[in-house]
Write a protein that holds these residues in place. Structure first.
Motif, PDB file in Angstrom:
ATOM      1  N   TRP A   1       0.837  -1.190   0.000  1.00  0.00           N
ATOM      2  CA  TRP A   1       0.000   0.000   0.000  1.00  0.00           C
ATOM      3  C   TRP A   1       0.873   1.241   0.000  1.00  0.00           C
ATOM      4  CZ3 TRP A   1      -4.812  -1.597  -0.682  1.00  0.00           C
ATOM      5  CH2 TRP A   1      -5.162  -2.864  -0.216  1.00  0.00           C
ATOM      6  N   GLU A   2       0.358   2.333  -0.554  1.00  0.00           N
ATOM      7  CA  GLU A   2       1.056   3.615  -0.499  1.00  0.00           C
ATOM      8  C   GLU A   2       0.066   4.695  -0.107  1.00  0.00           C
ATOM      9  OE1 GLU A   2       2.562   5.181  -4.136  1.00  0.00           O
ATOM     10  OE2 GLU A   2       0.922   4.369  -5.353  1.00  0.00           O
ATOM     11  N   VAL A   3       0.578   5.737   0.508  1.00  0.00           N
ATOM     12  CA  VAL A   3      -0.260   6.851   0.943  1.00  0.00           C
ATOM     13  C   VAL A   3      -0.039   8.024  -0.002  1.00  0.00           C
ATOM     14  CG1 VAL A   3      -0.795   8.448   2.823  1.00  0.00           C
ATOM     15  CG2 VAL A   3      -0.128   6.090   3.339  1.00  0.00           C
ATOM     16  N   ILE A   4      -1.133   8.521  -0.568  1.00  0.00           N
ATOM     17  CA  ILE A   4      -1.053   9.646  -1.493  1.00  0.00           C
ATOM     18  C   ILE A   4      -2.126  10.672  -1.122  1.00  0.00           C
ATOM     19  CG2 ILE A   4      -0.137   8.242  -3.375  1.00  0.00           C
ATOM     20  CD1 ILE A   4      -2.950   8.226  -4.590  1.00  0.00           C
ATOM     21  N   LYS A   5      -1.972  11.887  -1.651  1.00  0.00           N
ATOM     22  CA  LYS A   5      -2.977  12.923  -1.409  1.00  0.00           C
ATOM     23  C   LYS A   5      -4.210  12.633  -2.254  1.00  0.00           C
ATOM     24  CE  LYS A   5      -1.643  17.077  -0.529  1.00  0.00           C
ATOM     25  NZ  LYS A   5      -1.123  18.471  -0.596  1.00  0.00           N
ATOM     26  N   ALA A   6      -5.376  12.752  -1.649  1.00  0.00           N
ATOM     27  CA  ALA A   6      -6.625  12.477  -2.357  1.00  0.00           C
ATOM     28  C   ALA A   6      -6.980  13.623  -3.296  1.00  0.00           C
ATOM     29  CB  ALA A   6      -7.751  12.258  -1.350  1.00  0.00           C
ATOM     30  N   ASN A   7      -7.642  13.303  -4.383  1.00  0.00           N
ATOM     31  CA  ASN A   7      -8.200  14.315  -5.283  1.00  0.00           C
ATOM     32  C   ASN A   7      -9.701  14.099  -5.397  1.00  0.00           C
ATOM     33  OD1 ASN A   7      -8.727  12.330  -7.412  1.00  0.00           O
ATOM     34  ND2 ASN A   7      -6.488  12.332  -7.701  1.00  0.00           N
ATOM     35  N   MET A   8     -10.385  15.010  -6.077  1.00  0.00           N
ATOM     36  CA  MET A   8     -11.844  14.944  -6.121  1.00  0.00           C
ATOM     37  C   MET A   8     -12.359  13.709  -6.845  1.00  0.00           C
ATOM     38  SD  MET A   8     -13.171  17.151  -4.209  1.00  0.00           S
ATOM     39  CE  MET A   8     -14.875  16.905  -4.691  1.00  0.00           C
ATOM     40  N   ASN A   9     -11.526  13.102  -7.675  1.00  0.00           N
ATOM     41  CA  ASN A   9     -11.937  11.850  -8.314  1.00  0.00           C
ATOM     42  C   ASN A   9     -12.087  10.720  -7.295  1.00  0.00           C
ATOM     43  OD1 ASN A   9     -11.944  12.999 -10.898  1.00  0.00           O
ATOM     44  ND2 ASN A   9      -9.768  12.533 -11.208  1.00  0.00           N
ATOM     45  N   MET A  10     -11.484  10.911  -6.122  1.00  0.00           N
ATOM     46  CA  MET A  10     -11.539   9.899  -5.073  1.00  0.00           C
ATOM     47  C   MET A  10     -12.605  10.208  -4.026  1.00  0.00           C
ATOM     48  SD  MET A  10      -7.471   9.451  -4.371  1.00  0.00           S
ATOM     49  CE  MET A  10      -6.325   8.863  -5.618  1.00  0.00           C
ATOM     50  N   PHE A  11     -13.314  11.310  -4.199  1.00  0.00           N
ATOM     51  CA  PHE A  11     -14.266  11.756  -3.183  1.00  0.00           C
ATOM     52  C   PHE A  11     -15.251  10.661  -2.801  1.00  0.00           C
ATOM     53  CE2 PHE A  11     -18.696  13.159  -2.679  1.00  0.00           C
ATOM     54  CZ  PHE A  11     -18.609  13.642  -1.379  1.00  0.00           C
ATOM     55  N   PHE A  12     -15.896  10.035  -3.792  1.00  0.00           N
ATOM     56  CA  PHE A  12     -16.924   9.038  -3.503  1.00  0.00           C
ATOM     57  C   PHE A  12     -16.343   7.883  -2.693  1.00  0.00           C
ATOM     58  CE2 PHE A  12     -19.004   5.026  -4.603  1.00  0.00           C
ATOM     59  CZ  PHE A  12     -20.291   5.278  -4.167  1.00  0.00           C
ATOM     60  N   TYR A  13     -15.127   7.432  -3.049  1.00  0.00           N
ATOM     61  CA  TYR A  13     -14.518   6.306  -2.345  1.00  0.00           C
ATOM     62  C   TYR A  13     -14.206   6.660  -0.887  1.00  0.00           C
ATOM     63  CZ  TYR A  13     -13.932   4.635  -7.118  1.00  0.00           C
ATOM     64  OH  TYR A  13     -14.161   4.241  -8.416  1.00  0.00           O
ATOM     65  N   VAL A  14     -13.733   7.882  -0.663  1.00  0.00           N
ATOM     66  CA  VAL A  14     -13.422   8.315   0.700  1.00  0.00           C
ATOM     67  C   VAL A  14     -14.708   8.409   1.518  1.00  0.00           C
ATOM     68  CG1 VAL A  14     -12.496  10.180   2.126  1.00  0.00           C
ATOM     69  CG2 VAL A  14     -11.342   9.549   0.003  1.00  0.00           C
ATOM     70  N   TYR A  15     -15.720   9.017   0.945  1.00  0.00           N
ATOM     71  CA  TYR A  15     -16.991   9.171   1.658  1.00  0.00           C
ATOM     72  C   TYR A  15     -17.590   7.806   2.016  1.00  0.00           C
ATOM     73  CZ  TYR A  15     -21.903  10.265   2.497  1.00  0.00           C
ATOM     74  OH  TYR A  15     -23.156  10.351   3.050  1.00  0.00           O
ATOM     75  N   GLU A  16     -17.632   6.897   1.046  1.00  0.00           N
ATOM     76  CA  GLU A  16     -18.181   5.563   1.293  1.00  0.00           C
ATOM     77  C   GLU A  16     -17.364   4.813   2.335  1.00  0.00           C
ATOM     78  OE1 GLU A  16     -20.963   3.649  -0.088  1.00  0.00           O
ATOM     79  OE2 GLU A  16     -21.508   5.780  -0.140  1.00  0.00           O
ATOM     80  N   LEU A  17     -16.051   4.929   2.236  1.00  0.00           N
ATOM     81  CA  LEU A  17     -15.155   4.265   3.190  1.00  0.00           C
ATOM     82  C   LEU A  17     -15.462   4.710   4.611  1.00  0.00           C
ATOM     83  CD1 LEU A  17     -11.277   4.070   2.734  1.00  0.00           C
ATOM     84  CD2 LEU A  17     -12.276   4.682   4.902  1.00  0.00           C
ATOM     85  N   VAL A  18     -15.550   6.011   4.822  1.00  0.00           N
ATOM     86  CA  VAL A  18     -15.793   6.561   6.158  1.00  0.00           C
ATOM     87  C   VAL A  18     -17.152   6.114   6.685  1.00  0.00           C
ATOM     88  CG1 VAL A  18     -16.149   8.685   7.465  1.00  0.00           C
ATOM     89  CG2 VAL A  18     -14.271   8.548   5.808  1.00  0.00           C
ATOM     90  N   HIS A  19     -18.188   6.208   5.864  1.00  0.00           N
ATOM     91  CA  HIS A  19     -19.536   5.897   6.333  1.00  0.00           C
ATOM     92  C   HIS A  19     -19.736   4.396   6.535  1.00  0.00           C
ATOM     93  CE1 HIS A  19     -21.948   9.743   6.156  1.00  0.00           C
ATOM     94  NE2 HIS A  19     -20.696  10.118   5.904  1.00  0.00           N
ATOM     95  N   ILE A  20     -19.137   3.575   5.686  1.00  0.00           N
ATOM     96  CA  ILE A  20     -19.225   2.123   5.880  1.00  0.00           C
ATOM     97  C   ILE A  20     -18.567   1.728   7.193  1.00  0.00           C
ATOM     98  CG2 ILE A  20     -18.322  -0.093   5.054  1.00  0.00           C
ATOM     99  CD1 ILE A  20     -18.790   0.940   2.202  1.00  0.00           C
ATOM    100  N   THR A  21     -17.400   2.310   7.473  1.00  0.00           N
ATOM    101  CA  THR A  21     -16.666   1.973   8.699  1.00  0.00           C
ATOM    102  C   THR A  21     -17.434   2.412   9.939  1.00  0.00           C
ATOM    103  OG1 THR A  21     -14.589   2.240   7.490  1.00  0.00           O
ATOM    104  CG2 THR A  21     -14.452   2.158   9.884  1.00  0.00           C
ATOM    105  N   ILE A  22     -17.988   3.614   9.910  1.00  0.00           N
ATOM    106  CA  ILE A  22     -18.761   4.101  11.058  1.00  0.00           C
ATOM    107  C   ILE A  22     -19.961   3.191  11.322  1.00  0.00           C
ATOM    108  CG2 ILE A  22     -20.278   5.958  11.852  1.00  0.00           C
ATOM    109  CD1 ILE A  22     -18.358   7.933  10.491  1.00  0.00           C
ATOM    110  N   LYS A  23     -20.686   2.848  10.278  1.00  0.00           N
ATOM    111  CA  LYS A  23     -21.891   2.031  10.444  1.00  0.00           C
ATOM    112  C   LYS A  23     -21.567   0.622  10.923  1.00  0.00           C
ATOM    113  CE  LYS A  23     -24.514   4.618   6.974  1.00  0.00           C
ATOM    114  NZ  LYS A  23     -25.078   4.595   5.599  1.00  0.00           N
ATOM    115  N   ASN A  24     -20.430   0.084  10.484  1.00  0.00           N
ATOM    116  CA  ASN A  24     -20.081  -1.292  10.842  1.00  0.00           C
ATOM    117  C   ASN A  24     -19.379  -1.407  12.184  1.00  0.00           C
ATOM    118  OD1 ASN A  24     -20.355  -3.566   8.529  1.00  0.00           O
ATOM    119  ND2 ASN A  24     -20.223  -1.527   7.610  1.00  0.00           N
TER     120      ASN A  24
END
Length: 407
Positions: free
Chosen positions: A9-32
């Motif tokens: 894995w590598e850590v990179i700065k997010a761009n707006m093309n990644m917005f949906f993935y970041v949002y889904e990731l955060v909300h899935i984790t919170i709910k689970n």
């Protein structure tokens, strides 16, 4: 047997093309995950806190980072000045070191400009942060709907791994000292004793009285070299952890590879005046260990060298006790509660140098160990002093003789 597949894995700065993935990731984790720890009102609070508007605003400001492999986003963290926020890893990818990878990256960015890293910890993440060295500074509470409340910790970390190669002042200083003595440091390192005993007070005086060595070098003190083995020497040890750590730095810069502290210690229950203790490490009440990156409660001695010392004592017929001890900066202050705490840890004795030596040696990849002779015990009116007693004098003589025989 099916083996778990691992990715780089590598850590990179997010761009707006990644917005949906970041949002889904955060909300899935919170709910689970969060539903196991929080009320429905608290879970809803977290979901609103990490709304589409807040996440997109942070991505546009360049604050959001993601852990990716071949464009698959599985973790995220947000950097806001000296704060880390919104650290989440998808549930199915947790336990694979992705959260630690993101934290390593974000912490490294923060400490370029700040002296500490701050964060607000959720209940599921508390142990993770604590294990990384974060300390709870205070608790905050937020009132929620239906008379519910959310309490969270504000945590801080201000100690991070350090690279010994960045701290080469000891070598520079010793090189200059040797130049003034008309000695080339590189040549000195080839012939300088590889094992040195750092002897306290009358232990040092006893060694001198036995004509055990010849004064040969002036670095980190007056270094004597054993007559029968030039790879071994001794020097009078400095007092207290800062003193002996600084002395050890000079000696290691000169070329020593093994440092053995031989000193006196106050005994804990079960020990007696004149007992010999060989330590496996020091529980420390000293700032020096932390400054050298030893953030655990105990700084170990080198096991291989400690084992060797035990064999040498056995060969000379010297009885000893092996275990852990305590190093403190306050030589005359030992409150009863403090003594009880370390007594419950099983420590055998207390002195003032070991942790400083062990920490400095570990930092420089040098071996270090300790031998302690019990010279006193107790406190206040019950303080038993062993100076002048035959048991102490006999132990001093026997330990010094063993050093000479095995040097």
């Amino acid at each position: 047997m099916i083996q778990k597949q691992t990715f780089k894995w590598e850590v990179i700065k997010a761009n707006m093309n990644m917005f949906f993935y970041v949002y889904e990731l955060v909300h899935i984790t919170i709910k689970n995950i969060y539903k196991k720890y929080y009320s429905d009102e608290a879970v809803e609070f977290f979901l609103e806190l990490h709304s589409k508007e807040n996440i997109s605003a942070d991505i546009l400001k360049g604050k959001v980072y993601v852990a990716v492999h071949e464009n698959e986003v599985v973790g995220t963290g947000t950097l806001d000045k000296d704060h880390i926020k919104r650290l989440f890893v998808l549930p199915q990818f947790q336990g694979q070191g992705i959260g630690a990878l993101i934290m390593d990256f974000l912490e490294a960015e923060i400490i370029k400009d700040y002296g500490a890293v701050w964060l607000d910890s959720s209940l599921p993440a508390g142990k993770f942060y604590h294990d990384r060295g974060y300390i709870t500074k205070k608790y905050e509470e937020i009132q929620l709907e239906n008379d519910k409340a959310l309490t969270y910790e504000i945590m801080c970390r201000n100690k991070f791994p350090i690279d010994p190669n960045e701290y080469n002042a000891p070598s520079q200083l010793v090189r200059r000292e040797m130049e003034l003595q008309k000695i080339d440091l590189d040549e000195l390192r080839k012939i300088f004793p590889k094992r040195l005993y750092l002897l306290a007070d009358s232990l040092y005086d006893t060694m001198i009285s036995k004509n055990a060595g010849t004064l040969t070098y002036h670095v980190g003190g007056e270094v004597y070299v054993m007559g029968h083995d030039h790879s071994v020497g001794f020097v009078k040890g400095e007092m207290c952890s800062p003193g002996i750590a600084t002395q050890a730095e000079d000696l290691m810069a000169a070329g020593v590879r093994e440092l053995i502290h031989v000193g006196f210690a106050g005994g804990y229950p079960g020990t007696h005046i004149g007992d010999v203790v060989i330590t496996d490490g020091a529980f420390h009440d000293t700032a020096v260990a932390g400054l050298y990156g030893c953030n655990e409660e105990m700084v170990p001695s080198d096991k291989e060298l400690t084992d060797c010392l035990c064999k040498e004592m056995d060969a000379n017929g010297i009885a000893y006790r092996r275990g852990f001890h305590r190093t403190t900066d306050a030589g005359y202050v030992q409150p009863n509660w403090s003594a009880k705490y370390y007594e419950n840890k099983g420590v055998l004795c207390v002195e003032m140098e070991g942790a400083g030596l062990f920490a400095a040696a570990k930092f420089r990849s040098c071996r270090a160990a300790g031998i302690y002779v019990i010279s006193d015990s107790g406190s206040g009116d019950d303080w038993e002093l062993g100076w002048g007693e035959k048991a102490l004098e006999t132990s001093i003589d026997r330990v010094i003789t063993a050093i000479i025989n095995n040097g």
